[in-house]
Scaffold this active site. Structure first.
Site, PDB file in Angstrom:
ATOM      1  N   TYR A  35       0.842  -1.194   0.000  1.00  0.00           N
ATOM      2  CA  TYR A  35       0.000   0.000   0.000  1.00  0.00           C
ATOM      3  C   TYR A  35       0.882   1.251   0.000  1.00  0.00           C
ATOM      4  O   TYR A  35       1.779   1.386   0.823  1.00  0.00           O
ATOM      5  CB  TYR A  35      -0.897  -0.021   1.243  1.00  0.00           C
ATOM      6  CG  TYR A  35      -1.824   1.164   1.404  1.00  0.00           C
ATOM      7  CD1 TYR A  35      -2.253   1.912   0.325  1.00  0.00           C
ATOM      8  CD2 TYR A  35      -2.295   1.532   2.663  1.00  0.00           C
ATOM      9  CE1 TYR A  35      -3.113   2.986   0.477  1.00  0.00           C
ATOM     10  CE2 TYR A  35      -3.154   2.600   2.835  1.00  0.00           C
ATOM     11  CZ  TYR A  35      -3.561   3.327   1.736  1.00  0.00           C
ATOM     12  OH  TYR A  35      -4.407   4.397   1.897  1.00  0.00           O
ATOM     13  N   CYS A  36       0.626   2.152  -0.952  1.00  0.00           N
ATOM     14  CA  CYS A  36       1.327   3.441  -1.037  1.00  0.00           C
ATOM     15  C   CYS A  36       2.838   3.199  -1.169  1.00  0.00           C
ATOM     16  O   CYS A  36       3.270   2.437  -2.020  1.00  0.00           O
ATOM     17  CB  CYS A  36       0.973   4.295   0.177  1.00  0.00           C
ATOM     18  SG  CYS A  36       1.622   5.984   0.126  1.00  0.00           S
ATOM     19  N   LEU A  37       3.631   3.808  -0.315  1.00  0.00           N
ATOM     20  CA  LEU A  37       5.077   3.614  -0.372  1.00  0.00           C
ATOM     21  C   LEU A  37       5.451   2.161  -0.134  1.00  0.00           C
ATOM     22  O   LEU A  37       6.450   1.673  -0.669  1.00  0.00           O
ATOM     23  CB  LEU A  37       5.750   4.520   0.659  1.00  0.00           C
ATOM     24  CG  LEU A  37       7.271   4.479   0.760  1.00  0.00           C
ATOM     25  CD1 LEU A  37       7.925   4.707  -0.591  1.00  0.00           C
ATOM     26  CD2 LEU A  37       7.757   5.501   1.777  1.00  0.00           C
ATOM     27  N   LEU A  56      -1.803  -1.132  -3.917  1.00  0.00           N
ATOM     28  CA  LEU A  56      -2.870  -0.175  -3.632  1.00  0.00           C
ATOM     29  C   LEU A  56      -2.284   1.240  -3.659  1.00  0.00           C
ATOM     30  O   LEU A  56      -1.434   1.576  -2.831  1.00  0.00           O
ATOM     31  CB  LEU A  56      -3.495  -0.438  -2.262  1.00  0.00           C
ATOM     32  CG  LEU A  56      -3.936  -1.866  -1.951  1.00  0.00           C
ATOM     33  CD1 LEU A  56      -4.570  -1.926  -0.564  1.00  0.00           C
ATOM     34  CD2 LEU A  56      -4.890  -2.392  -3.003  1.00  0.00           C
TER      35      LEU A  56
END
Length: 557
Positions: free
Chosen positions: A291-293, A319
């Site tokens: 997710y993200c980073l 994501l």
């Protein structure tokens, strides 16, 4: 000292952008003439609307309408005179300045974006919704309450000021207690090193899929964004669907961690977690989610594993995660050579990036929603904001080590090494094209941090089947989309590895719309790539290591 005064924003970077724009505009008399003509045209339209302001057949917003996402003037009170004229005058000025700040020949695109963004931020200060005398909603509330709203607003301001000075959590966050009301899914920490705690969640079904899921969250914030309250916990949903779930909980670094490198997060984070899961459930392919980073890091780890012949990843899900940073949205306005050097100087003294710098940057990206709307709601209307689990999580911020954050900004944002094949792991280049595992990629429609078109670029970077899903909402609210919550929708389409590339705009027209949460769609996708249900695995390694139950200790640091 200067960085602390400016909130971490480089005045040199801003000055260079303004100089680039103003000097090119000064040398463009034709563009100056166009800007003046636009001002005269808008003034004429506004005067005509003002002359008919009291006409019975007057139509509100006859000159200019607020943009769809602008919620400052959405209430019906703004359709009455003279407030409608005030709002239109402001919107006309905002539109004129946008036109003046853009379209000047010779200005570097990055500098043009900075000027437009900075101008918009300054203009937003003077929006009529920010002042009691020009806000019809506030005046109506004051009339109904006898001015009581201003008393309550002053109390809200004093309370917020005291909490800011004391470092206390926002009002109402006390009802969201980590380990009790949020991050409360039952489980156990099964591994710990200097950087992570690995949590294994207890099964909630009699049988489970043989392939476990590893969640790699971003270490910008605490991991439990995916395990919020029981009704909107993705972890709880996955265990309810018969999956064995593991999640990484990152330790919050401090000054002594200044030299922790970006690659340390891969080795001591993703790879250490995969090794531990391999010992608990040996011989099983692993569904990895980033997710993200955390998704960017997972992509790097997956490319390095593919290069080295490591086939432990059965599928990869991302994501709101970017792998190409050339179009990373307005966040890139804060990232150029001057800005990064400024941040490095500031981080060098502390050894880390403080939470306030990052929170301030994200707040500026959505200043109307996160700054000015709150000013009007809390301090002018006198209505305290209702706390939520997502707001409580957002206030539970983390720090970023000096070296890691510097490498992240330079290698990924400035140099774009990952997308261009220059990124090195163990002193050897990696390429995303080596990834062949099926991928499920989620973008969110209103994402200010990882714009979905930037996320979409993965289609031409990997040699794999890519199922791309675009969901409604933003970077956080679009991901935390429980099936029981109304208002969610998404589009979905799969591209085979050998299929022709489809651009994002064409994809947007072709992908069918579906009402509801994207979680069931992803669960179905995982199940189709998993084996038949079997007995749940043991919890941990069975070595009696004495590690705590979920959510562990690191989440409290």
């Amino acid at each position: 000292m200067l960085a602390q005064f400016t909130g971490g924003i480089s005045p040199v970077a801003l000055s260079l952008a303004w100089l680039d724009w103003s000097s090119h505009l000064a040398a463009a008399p034709q563009r100056q003439t166009e800007i003046v003509k636009n001002a005269v045209r808008d003034t004429g339209r506004f005067v005509e609307a003002a002359l008919h302001a009291t006409s019975p057949d007057r139509k509100p917003w006859s000159v200019i309408q607020p943009q769809r996402r602008d919620r400052r003037f959405r209430e019906p009170q703004w359709e009455t005179a003279p407030f409608n004229l005030m709002a239109q005058a402001f919107l006309l000025g905002e539109s004129w300045w946008h036109d003046a700040a853009t379209g000047v020949r010779g200005v570097a695109p990055a500098n043009e974006a900075v000027v437009e963004f900075a101008t918009r931020q300054m203009l937003d200060i003077f929006a009529p919704s920010n002042f009691a005398a020009t806000n019809p909603e506030v005046l109506e509330k004051a009339f109904q309450s006898g001015g009581e709203n201003f008393v309550f607003g002053l109390q809200n301001w004093c309370n917020d000021l005291m909490r800011m000075l004391s470092g206390a959590k926002p009002a109402g966050d006390g009802q969201f207690v980590v380990g009790k009301t949020v991050a409360a899914s039952p489980g156990k920490v099964v591994y710990r090193n200097e950087l992570i705690e690995l949590i294994q969640y207890h099964p909630t079904t009699a049988q489970v899929r043989p392939e476990p899921i590893l969640i790699v969250p971003a270490w910008i914030m605490k991991y439990y964004i995916l395990d919020l309250s029981p009704h909107n916990s993705l972890v709880r949903y996955l265990t309810g669907q018969g999956f064995t779930v593991f999640a990484i909980s990152w330790r919050n670094p401090d000054a002594k961690d200044r030299d922790v490198a970006f690659d340390d997060y891969r080795k001591s984070g993703v790879m250490a977690a995969l090794d531990t899961i391999g010992r608990i459930v040996p011989g099983r392919a692993i569904h990895a989610l980033g997710y993200c980073l955390g998704g960017t890091l997972l992509s790097i780890a997956a490319a390095a594993m593919a290069r080295d012949g490591d086939k432990r990843l059965g599928t990869i899900s991302l994501l709101a995660a970017q792998t190409d940073f050339t179009e990373a949205g307005e966040l890139t306005l804060f990232i150029n050579e001057s800005q990064v050097a400024f941040l490095e100087d500031m981080m060098w003294k502390r050894g880390y990036l403080d939470t306030t710098q990052m929170a301030g940057a994200f707040a500026l990206l959505r200043s109307n929603d996160l700054i000015w709307s709150r000013l009007s709601h809390d301090y002018l209307m006198g209505e305290a904001s209702s706390p939520s689990d997502l707001m409580a999580w957002n206030a539970d911020a983390t720090r970023l080590p000096y070296r890691m954050h510097s490498e992240y900004l330079r290698k990924l944002f400035l140099d774009n090494d990952l997308a261009e094949g220059h990124y090195r792991v163990d002193d050897r280049n990696i390429s995303l094209s080596d990834i062949h595992a099926p991928m499920f990629v989620v973008g969110t429609l209103s994402d200010h941090v990882a714009p979905w078109r930037s996320v979409y670029k993965l289609h031409y970077q990997v040699d794999a089947d890519v199922t791309f899903l675009l969901t409604s909402g933003g970077h956080n609210a679009g991901v935390v989309a429980a099936p029981e919550e109304p208002g969610h929708s998404y589009q979905l389409m799969t591209k085979a590895a050998d299929a022709p590339y489809v651009g994002p705009d064409e994809w947007l027209k072709l992908a069918p719309h579906v009402e509801g949460s994207w979680w069931p769609e992803w669960s179905k996708w995982l199940a189709a790539r998993s084996g038949e249900p079997c007995d749940p695995p043991q919890i941990g390694l069975g070595d009696g290591s004495g590690l705590p139950d979920a959510p562990g200790d690191y989440v409290h640091t």
